[in-house]
Design a protein around this motif. Structure first.
Motif, PDB file in Angstrom:
ATOM      1  N   ALA A  29       0.850  -1.201   0.000  1.00  0.00           N
ATOM      2  CA  ALA A  29       0.000   0.000   0.000  1.00  0.00           C
ATOM      3  C   ALA A  29       0.880   1.243   0.000  1.00  0.00           C
ATOM      4  O   ALA A  29       0.632   2.206  -0.735  1.00  0.00           O
ATOM      5  N   LYS A  30       1.940   1.208   0.799  1.00  0.00           N
ATOM      6  CA  LYS A  30       2.849   2.357   0.889  1.00  0.00           C
ATOM      7  C   LYS A  30       3.578   2.591  -0.443  1.00  0.00           C
ATOM      8  O   LYS A  30       3.838   3.719  -0.829  1.00  0.00           O
ATOM      9  N   LEU A  31       3.879   1.497  -1.139  1.00  0.00           N
ATOM     10  CA  LEU A  31       4.599   1.625  -2.409  1.00  0.00           C
ATOM     11  C   LEU A  31       3.679   2.083  -3.537  1.00  0.00           C
ATOM     12  O   LEU A  31       4.136   2.344  -4.647  1.00  0.00           O
ATOM     13  N   GLY A  32       2.366   2.120  -3.277  1.00  0.00           N
ATOM     14  CA  GLY A  32       1.437   2.609  -4.298  1.00  0.00           C
ATOM     15  C   GLY A  32       0.662   1.528  -5.014  1.00  0.00           C
ATOM     16  O   GLY A  32      -0.042   1.787  -5.984  1.00  0.00           O
ATOM     17  N   SER A  33       0.783   0.290  -4.549  1.00  0.00           N
ATOM     18  CA  SER A  33       0.073  -0.808  -5.200  1.00  0.00           C
ATOM     19  C   SER A  33      -1.436  -0.698  -4.992  1.00  0.00           C
ATOM     20  O   SER A  33      -1.900  -0.134  -3.996  1.00  0.00           O
ATOM     21  N   CYS A  34      -2.183  -1.265  -5.936  1.00  0.00           N
ATOM     22  CA  CYS A  34      -3.614  -1.492  -5.756  1.00  0.00           C
ATOM     23  C   CYS A  34      -3.779  -2.968  -5.395  1.00  0.00           C
ATOM     24  O   CYS A  34      -2.807  -3.722  -5.367  1.00  0.00           O
ATOM     25  N   PHE A  35      -5.035  -3.385  -5.107  1.00  0.00           N
ATOM     26  CA  PHE A  35      -5.241  -4.734  -4.587  1.00  0.00           C
ATOM     27  C   PHE A  35      -6.407  -5.436  -5.283  1.00  0.00           C
ATOM     28  O   PHE A  35      -7.497  -4.887  -5.387  1.00  0.00           O
ATOM     29  N   ASP A  36      -6.138  -6.658  -5.729  1.00  0.00           N
ATOM     30  CA  ASP A  36      -7.181  -7.524  -6.273  1.00  0.00           C
ATOM     31  C   ASP A  36      -7.664  -8.413  -5.138  1.00  0.00           C
ATOM     32  O   ASP A  36      -6.877  -9.170  -4.567  1.00  0.00           O
ATOM     33  N   THR A  37      -8.953  -8.309  -4.809  1.00  0.00           N
ATOM     34  CA  THR A  37      -9.480  -9.079  -3.681  1.00  0.00           C
ATOM     35  C   THR A  37     -10.567 -10.028  -4.151  1.00  0.00           C
ATOM     36  O   THR A  37     -11.210  -9.807  -5.177  1.00  0.00           O
ATOM     37  N   ALA A  38     -10.772 -11.094  -3.365  1.00  0.00           N
ATOM     38  CA  ALA A  38     -11.744 -12.119  -3.744  1.00  0.00           C
ATOM     39  C   ALA A  38     -12.904 -12.195  -2.768  1.00  0.00           C
ATOM     40  O   ALA A  38     -13.834 -12.972  -2.987  1.00  0.00           O
ATOM     41  N   SER A  39     -12.852 -11.416  -1.682  1.00  0.00           N
ATOM     42  CA  SER A  39     -13.896 -11.496  -0.665  1.00  0.00           C
ATOM     43  C   SER A  39     -13.921 -10.196   0.130  1.00  0.00           C
ATOM     44  O   SER A  39     -12.983  -9.397   0.050  1.00  0.00           O
ATOM     45  N   VAL A  40     -14.987 -10.020   0.917  1.00  0.00           N
ATOM     46  CA  VAL A  40     -15.084  -8.820   1.747  1.00  0.00           C
ATOM     47  C   VAL A  40     -13.953  -8.803   2.776  1.00  0.00           C
ATOM     48  O   VAL A  40     -13.363  -7.749   3.053  1.00  0.00           O
ATOM     49  N   VAL A  41     -13.607  -9.955   3.311  1.00  0.00           N
ATOM     50  CA  VAL A  41     -12.524 -10.004   4.305  1.00  0.00           C
ATOM     51  C   VAL A  41     -11.211  -9.508   3.689  1.00  0.00           C
ATOM     52  O   VAL A  41     -10.484  -8.718   4.301  1.00  0.00           O
ATOM     53  N   GLU A  42     -10.917  -9.932   2.469  1.00  0.00           N
ATOM     54  CA  GLU A  42      -9.683  -9.447   1.824  1.00  0.00           C
ATOM     55  C   GLU A  42      -9.740  -7.942   1.580  1.00  0.00           C
ATOM     56  O   GLU A  42      -8.723  -7.246   1.700  1.00  0.00           O
ATOM     57  N   MET A  43     -10.921  -7.434   1.224  1.00  0.00           N
ATOM     58  CA  MET A  43     -11.064  -5.977   1.051  1.00  0.00           C
ATOM     59  C   MET A  43     -10.766  -5.246   2.343  1.00  0.00           C
ATOM     60  O   MET A  43     -10.058  -4.241   2.368  1.00  0.00           O
ATOM     61  N   GLU A  44     -11.317  -5.777   3.443  1.00  0.00           N
ATOM     62  CA  GLU A  44     -11.098  -5.136   4.740  1.00  0.00           C
ATOM     63  C   GLU A  44      -9.625  -5.182   5.137  1.00  0.00           C
ATOM     64  O   GLU A  44      -9.095  -4.236   5.717  1.00  0.00           O
ATOM     65  N   LEU A  45      -8.946  -6.287   4.779  1.00  0.00           N
ATOM     66  CA  LEU A  45      -7.499  -6.374   5.055  1.00  0.00           C
ATOM     67  C   LEU A  45      -6.740  -5.291   4.282  1.00  0.00           C
ATOM     68  O   LEU A  45      -5.852  -4.628   4.821  1.00  0.00           O
ATOM     69  N   ALA A  46      -7.110  -5.124   3.012  1.00  0.00           N
ATOM     70  CA  ALA A  46      -6.421  -4.121   2.180  1.00  0.00           C
ATOM     71  C   ALA A  46      -6.685  -2.714   2.717  1.00  0.00           C
ATOM     72  O   ALA A  46      -5.782  -1.881   2.784  1.00  0.00           O
ATOM     73  N   LEU A  47      -7.936  -2.459   3.120  1.00  0.00           N
ATOM     74  CA  LEU A  47      -8.271  -1.133   3.671  1.00  0.00           C
ATOM     75  C   LEU A  47      -7.512  -0.889   4.971  1.00  0.00           C
ATOM     76  O   LEU A  47      -6.952   0.184   5.189  1.00  0.00           O
ATOM     77  N   ALA A  48      -7.464  -1.931   5.823  1.00  0.00           N
ATOM     78  CA  ALA A  48      -6.761  -1.792   7.103  1.00  0.00           C
ATOM     79  C   ALA A  48      -5.270  -1.548   6.881  1.00  0.00           C
ATOM     80  O   ALA A  48      -4.603  -0.913   7.701  1.00  0.00           O
ATOM     81  N   ALA A  49      -4.753  -2.034   5.750  1.00  0.00           N
ATOM     82  CA  ALA A  49      -3.322  -1.857   5.454  1.00  0.00           C
ATOM     83  C   ALA A  49      -3.028  -0.482   4.865  1.00  0.00           C
ATOM     84  O   ALA A  49      -1.871  -0.150   4.614  1.00  0.00           O
ATOM     85  N   GLY A  50      -4.084   0.304   4.614  1.00  0.00           N
ATOM     86  CA  GLY A  50      -3.851   1.665   4.135  1.00  0.00           C
ATOM     87  C   GLY A  50      -4.281   1.933   2.706  1.00  0.00           C
ATOM     88  O   GLY A  50      -4.086   3.034   2.197  1.00  0.00           O
ATOM     89  N   ALA A  51      -4.859   0.937   2.037  1.00  0.00           N
ATOM     90  CA  ALA A  51      -5.329   1.183   0.665  1.00  0.00           C
ATOM     91  C   ALA A  51      -6.648   1.942   0.715  1.00  0.00           C
ATOM     92  O   ALA A  51      -7.470   1.709   1.606  1.00  0.00           O
ATOM     93  N   THR A  52      -6.859   2.841  -0.231  1.00  0.00           N
ATOM     94  CA  THR A  52      -8.155   3.501  -0.352  1.00  0.00           C
ATOM     95  C   THR A  52      -9.044   2.630  -1.252  1.00  0.00           C
ATOM     96  O   THR A  52      -8.528   1.840  -2.046  1.00  0.00           O
ATOM     97  N   PRO A  53     -10.378   2.749  -1.120  1.00  0.00           N
ATOM     98  CA  PRO A  53     -11.264   1.859  -1.881  1.00  0.00           C
ATOM     99  C   PRO A  53     -11.109   1.978  -3.398  1.00  0.00           C
ATOM    100  O   PRO A  53     -11.358   1.006  -4.116  1.00  0.00           O
TER     101      PRO A  53
END
Ligand code: PLP
Length: 382
Positions: free
Chosen positions: A59-83
């Motif tokens: 997230a800090k390096l500027g990556s985006c995230f491909d998620t497969a579930s709501v839990v993975e989305m929440e992990l990415a958000l908690a790590a600092g990614a914006t929606p």
């Protein structure tokens, strides 16, 4: 194995197998992807290794995230990614999970049929969400991949045009096309045919008045196991050439979704030899080596002996002989390598440590929770 991982394991006193991930390697991998595919956005496939430290670094390096579930989305958000940096890339979603994703602010969704489009249309209405983008996944045969993804995801290219039109007619943003060429893809040309299909879909959609913008090139970038693999630069070049070949000077926006290629080589599993034995007195009989980790404890990708991990021991350099390698559980499926036996040092004995390299992807979470009472694989990120 990196010096940092070696140092960490030298000081580790706990019992049981564990994975150690070196974040410096992940940082380096991210930089290599960014350099090899400079005009492409990186959506890290969270499922490969969802450790908070890995997600936080990316997230800090500027990556985006491909998620497969709501839990993975929440992990990415908690790590600092914006929606706006998160996609819901699973083509098989519950409608209430689509609602939840929209409530979290996620606006980018994968589909591969009209029923899935309809879920997103209804969820967008229910939540009053605008600017909802969908991309349609097309089938890819996975030839050349060591972990092919079969026919479970995607539709025929001709059908993709219909699916995208269906989305567009109902007010969604028909954003583009995606595919996955199969994981651990060792053929740098594997993207060519799918890009030809993607270009045809762009063309057919344009004739219907629908302007697509994006091609999602998926994952598939390999990590080094026993066999060597081409460098990420070779993939970048081959993909760029295929894009030019099929799209001419109107190259669309592109994204990649590396999982294995981002974290595979960053992790090493330390495990222990529990037993070395033979099944008969016959001197030619092959040895069986049993580890305290197996198919259910993190090495699920040895299924069908697909992924062959490099295994280091303190006896390397001595005489080697083939063995059948197996895990510790009381399930006969828990054999890692038997059809093609695995060469290990003859002097390897009970209690010795082994180091399974290239284990940063698809290990910690790709495991049974407590089959036979063995705890989940421990993970340290350093
Ligand atoms: C698993 C997955 C990936 C990652 O694939 P790798 O081969 O590990 O790079 C990318 N995209 C989607 C949609 C996936 O399901």
């Amino acid at each position: 194995m990196t010096e940092r991982i070696r140092e960490f394991l030298r000081n580790r006193r706990e019992d049981g197998p564990c994975l150690v991930v070196d974040l410096d390697v992940v940082r380096d991998n991210y930089a290599k992807f960014a350099r090899a595919l400079p005009d492409t956005r990186v959506f890290y496939a969270v499922k490969a290794n969802p450790a908070p430290e890995v997600l936080g670094l990316l997230a800090k390096l500027g990556s985006c995230f491909d998620t497969a579930s709501v839990v993975e989305m929440e992990l990415a958000l908690a790590a600092g990614a914006t929606p706006d940096r998160i996609s819901f890339g699973n083509t098989i979603k519950k409608e209430r999970d689509v609602v939840r994703a929209l409530e979290l602010g996620v606006r980018l969704f994968a589909v591969d049929c009209e029923a899935e489009v309809d879920k997103i249309v209804r969820a967008a209405e229910a939540t009053g969400s605008d600017d909802v983008r969908v991309f349609c996944r097309i089938l890819c045969d996975g030839a050349g991949a060591e972990w092919p993804l079969s026919r479970k995801f995607g539709c025929a290219p001709e059908m993709a045009v219909e699916v995208l039109e269906h989305a567009w007619r109902q007010g969604l943003d028909a954003y583009g096309v995606s595919f996955h060429v199969g994981s651990q893809q060792r053929d740098t040309e594997a993207w060519d045919q799918a890009l030809a299909s993607a270009a045809a879909i762009f063309h057919d959609c344009a004739e219907r008045g629908i302007r697509l913008s994006m091609v999602n090139l998926g994952g598939g970038f390999p990590t080094k196991y026993l066999k060597s693999v081409p460098a990420v630069e070779a993939y970048g070049q081959s993909i760029f050439q295929a894009l030019s070949r099929h799209f001419g000077n109107r190259i669309p926006e592109t994204i990649i979704e590396p999982g294995r290629g981002m974290v595979g080589n960053a992790g090493v599993i330390e495990a222990e030899v529990v037993l070395v034995s033979k099944k008969s007195r016959d001197a030619d009989e092959i040895r069986w080596v049993y580890l305290d980790i197996g198919k259910f404890g993190g090495l699920a990708e040895t299924m069908d002996e697909s992924i062959r991990y490099p295994i280091r021991t303190a006896h390397d350099g001595g005489e080697m002989a083939p063995c059948v390698l197996a895990g510790p559980t009381c399930d006969s499926a828990d054999v890692l390598y038997e059809k093609t036996p695995y060469d290990l040092p003859v002097s390897l004995s009970i209690g010795d440590k082994v180091f399974i390299e290239g284990a940063g992807a698809y290990t910690t979470t790709y495991a049974a929770v407590a089959f036979n009472g063995f705890p989940p694989l421990k993970s340290y990120v350093i």
